[in-house]
Scaffold this motif. Structure first.
Motif, PDB file in Angstrom:
ATOM      1  N   MET A 102      40.843  29.881  78.127  1.00 35.53           N
ATOM      2  CA  MET A 102      42.814  30.519  77.186  1.00 35.53           C
ATOM      3  C   MET A 102      42.137  29.644  75.917  1.00 35.53           C
ATOM      4  O   MET A 102      42.957  28.924  75.379  1.00 35.53           O
ATOM      5  CB  MET A 102      43.357  30.126  77.651  1.00 35.53           C
ATOM      6  CG  MET A 102      43.725  31.302  79.254  1.00 35.53           C
ATOM      7  SD  MET A 102      45.435  30.191  79.661  1.00 35.53           S
ATOM      8  CE  MET A 102      44.379  28.795  79.942  1.00 35.53           C
TER       9      MET A 102
ATOM     10  N   SER B 175      51.259  28.592  96.258  1.00 35.02           N
ATOM     11  CA  SER B 175      50.836  29.802  94.542  1.00 35.02           C
ATOM     12  C   SER B 175      50.341  28.905  93.018  1.00 35.02           C
ATOM     13  O   SER B 175      50.684  27.407  92.739  1.00 35.02           O
ATOM     14  CB  SER B 175      52.544  29.890  93.794  1.00 35.02           C
ATOM     15  OG  SER B 175      52.328  30.456  92.800  1.00 35.02           O
TER      16      SER B 175
ATOM     17  N   VAL C 207      39.972  26.470  87.945  1.00 32.78           N
ATOM     18  CA  VAL C 207      40.687  27.221  89.093  1.00 32.78           C
ATOM     19  C   VAL C 207      39.851  26.432  90.215  1.00 32.78           C
ATOM     20  O   VAL C 207      40.251  26.251  90.918  1.00 32.78           O
ATOM     21  CB  VAL C 207      41.079  28.740  88.641  1.00 32.78           C
ATOM     22  CG1 VAL C 207      42.102  29.062  89.971  1.00 32.78           C
ATOM     23  CG2 VAL C 207      41.584  28.887  87.095  1.00 32.78           C
TER      24      VAL C 207
ATOM     25  N   LYS D  70      43.815  31.094  94.890  1.00 30.20           N
ATOM     26  CA  LYS D  70      43.831  31.624  96.175  1.00 30.20           C
ATOM     27  C   LYS D  70      42.946  33.612  96.234  1.00 30.20           C
ATOM     28  O   LYS D  70      41.937  34.394  96.742  1.00 30.20           O
ATOM     29  CB  LYS D  70      45.010  32.133  97.179  1.00 30.20           C
ATOM     30  CG  LYS D  70      45.069  30.887  97.606  1.00 30.20           C
ATOM     31  CD  LYS D  70      46.257  31.446  98.582  1.00 30.20           C
ATOM     32  CE  LYS D  70      48.044  32.120  97.872  1.00 30.20           C
ATOM     33  NZ  LYS D  70      48.855  30.957  96.996  1.00 30.20           N
TER      34      LYS D  70
HETATM   35  P1  ADP Z   1      47.369  31.921  93.149  1.00 31.54           P
HETATM   36  O1  ADP Z   1      46.638  33.080  93.949  1.00 31.54           O
HETATM   37  O2  ADP Z   1      46.258  30.875  94.807  1.00 31.54           O
HETATM   38  O3  ADP Z   1      48.623  31.515  93.314  1.00 31.54           O
HETATM   39  P2  ADP Z   1      45.369  31.832  91.577  1.00 31.54           P
HETATM   40  O4  ADP Z   1      44.811  32.536  91.937  1.00 31.54           O
HETATM   41  O5  ADP Z   1      46.471  33.735  90.835  1.00 31.54           O
HETATM   42  O6  ADP Z   1      46.258  31.449  92.408  1.00 31.54           O
HETATM   43  O7  ADP Z   1      45.819  32.041  89.853  1.00 31.54           O
HETATM   44  C1  ADP Z   1      45.062  29.946  90.104  1.00 31.54           C
HETATM   45  C2  ADP Z   1      45.548  29.634  88.211  1.00 31.54           C
HETATM   46  O8  ADP Z   1      44.939  30.655  87.578  1.00 31.54           O
HETATM   47  C3  ADP Z   1      47.519  30.000  88.114  1.00 31.54           C
HETATM   48  O9  ADP Z   1      47.168  28.800  87.231  1.00 31.54           O
HETATM   49  C4  ADP Z   1      46.734  30.786  87.287  1.00 31.54           C
HETATM   50  O10 ADP Z   1      47.691  30.442  86.195  1.00 31.54           O
HETATM   51  C5  ADP Z   1      45.628  31.222  86.364  1.00 31.54           C
HETATM   52  N1  ADP Z   1      45.389  32.443  86.178  1.00 31.54           N
HETATM   53  C6  ADP Z   1      44.922  33.582  87.040  1.00 31.54           C
HETATM   54  N2  ADP Z   1      44.641  34.549  86.428  1.00 31.54           N
HETATM   55  C7  ADP Z   1      44.256  34.119  85.179  1.00 31.54           C
HETATM   56  C8  ADP Z   1      43.245  35.020  84.412  1.00 31.54           C
HETATM   57  N3  ADP Z   1      43.125  36.069  83.997  1.00 31.54           N
HETATM   58  N4  ADP Z   1      43.578  33.714  82.889  1.00 31.54           N
HETATM   59  C9  ADP Z   1      44.394  33.101  82.275  1.00 31.54           C
HETATM   60  N5  ADP Z   1      44.598  32.326  83.801  1.00 31.54           N
HETATM   61  C10 ADP Z   1      44.735  32.463  84.937  1.00 31.54           C
END
Ligand code: ADP
Ligand code: MG
Length: 224
Positions: free
Chosen positions: A13, A40, A20, A44
């Motif tokens: 970003m 959250s 992650v 996942k």
């Molecule tokens: P969960 O499903 O366990 O809630 P996610 O896998 O959706 O978690 O997200 C994990 C982390 O990655 C979070 O901090 C989220 O904000 C970030 N994130 C998820 N998708 C993106 C993306 N496309 N771009 C930037 N950050 C992302």
């Protein structure tokens, strides 16, 4: 069916990068039903999207049904998804201007199955889900449980080897949630591998194993 080793994933970003997934190892047997739990933001959905070839990973290895999955072009990725995988999401992801039957038939459109034939097959799957009477209704005329049944029928119509479900009961009341999980369990009994992300312990407990993810790492695997 699924083997992942030391999977890492970061989101870039601007100048910063968010790490992650931090080295995930997991084996999922053919015909297994497992759940993934975690707070959250723990990663996942990111993991499920990698398993679903909806997203790339940076480091590690992913083998799906004997095939190495790495940096595929979109055409090849779409082909593999269509042949091997079915998806179920919390928000159903139905096409709002297509009726239930057309939504279920959609994956067959991408396999160039003629309209009449794909609609006939879609009706069979709607029957299996017990919602054939709703075939000609649009998604906004269906209850949450009915929408999720349409989504499950759509996931099944290509005879996938694996179903990936991201919080499939997250938008449903507890009675409907149980019905949807019963359905997924029946599908699993036919030999289809199922991976469910869930926040609900009683749902996780109905799967063979629960994988706990904390801050991008697997911290516990529980046999249920
Ligand atoms: P969960 O499903 O366990 O809630 P996610 O896998 O959706 O978690 O997200 C994990 C982390 O990655 C979070 O901090 C989220 O904000 C970030 N994130 C998820 N998708 C993106 C993306 N496309 N771009 C930037 N950050 C992302
Ligand atoms: Mg998520």
């Amino acid at each position: 069916m699924i083997k992942i080793r030391n999977i890492h994933k970061s989101y870039e970003m601007g100048q910063s990068s968010l790490h992650v997934l931090k080295g995930i190892d997991l084996d999922i047997e053919t015909g297994e039903m497992i759940s993934i739990m975690g707070a959250s933001g723990s990663g996942k959905s990111t993991l499920l999207n990698i398993l679903g070839i909806l997203d790339n990973y940076d480091e590690g290895e992913y083998v799906l049904d004997g095939m190495k999955i790495k940096r595929l072009n979109e055409r090849k990725a779409a082909q593999l998804r269509n042949r091997k995988l079915g998806f179920v999401f919390q928000s159903f992801n139905l096409v709002s201007f297509k009726n239930a039957m057309e939504n279920v038939a959609l994956p067959l459109y991408y396999q160039n199955v003629p309209r009449k034939k794909r609609n006939t097959i879609a009706m069979e799957y709607l029957e299996k889900m017990g919602i054939e009477d709703w075939a000609h209704h649009l998604p906004n005329e269906l209850s949450g449980g009915q929408k999720q049944r349409v989504a499950i029928a759509r996931a099944l119509i290509t005879k996938p080897k694996v179903i990936l479900a991201d919080e499939p009961t997250g938008a449903l009341d507890s009675v409907t949630s149980r019905e949807v999980i019963d359905l997924l369990q029946e599908i699993n009994n036919t030999g289809i591998t199922i991976v469910i992300v869930t926040h609900e312990h009683d749902i996780a407990q109905r799967t063979a194993r629960t994988v706990k993810i904390t801050d991008g790492m697997i911290t516990e695997i529980i046999k249920n």
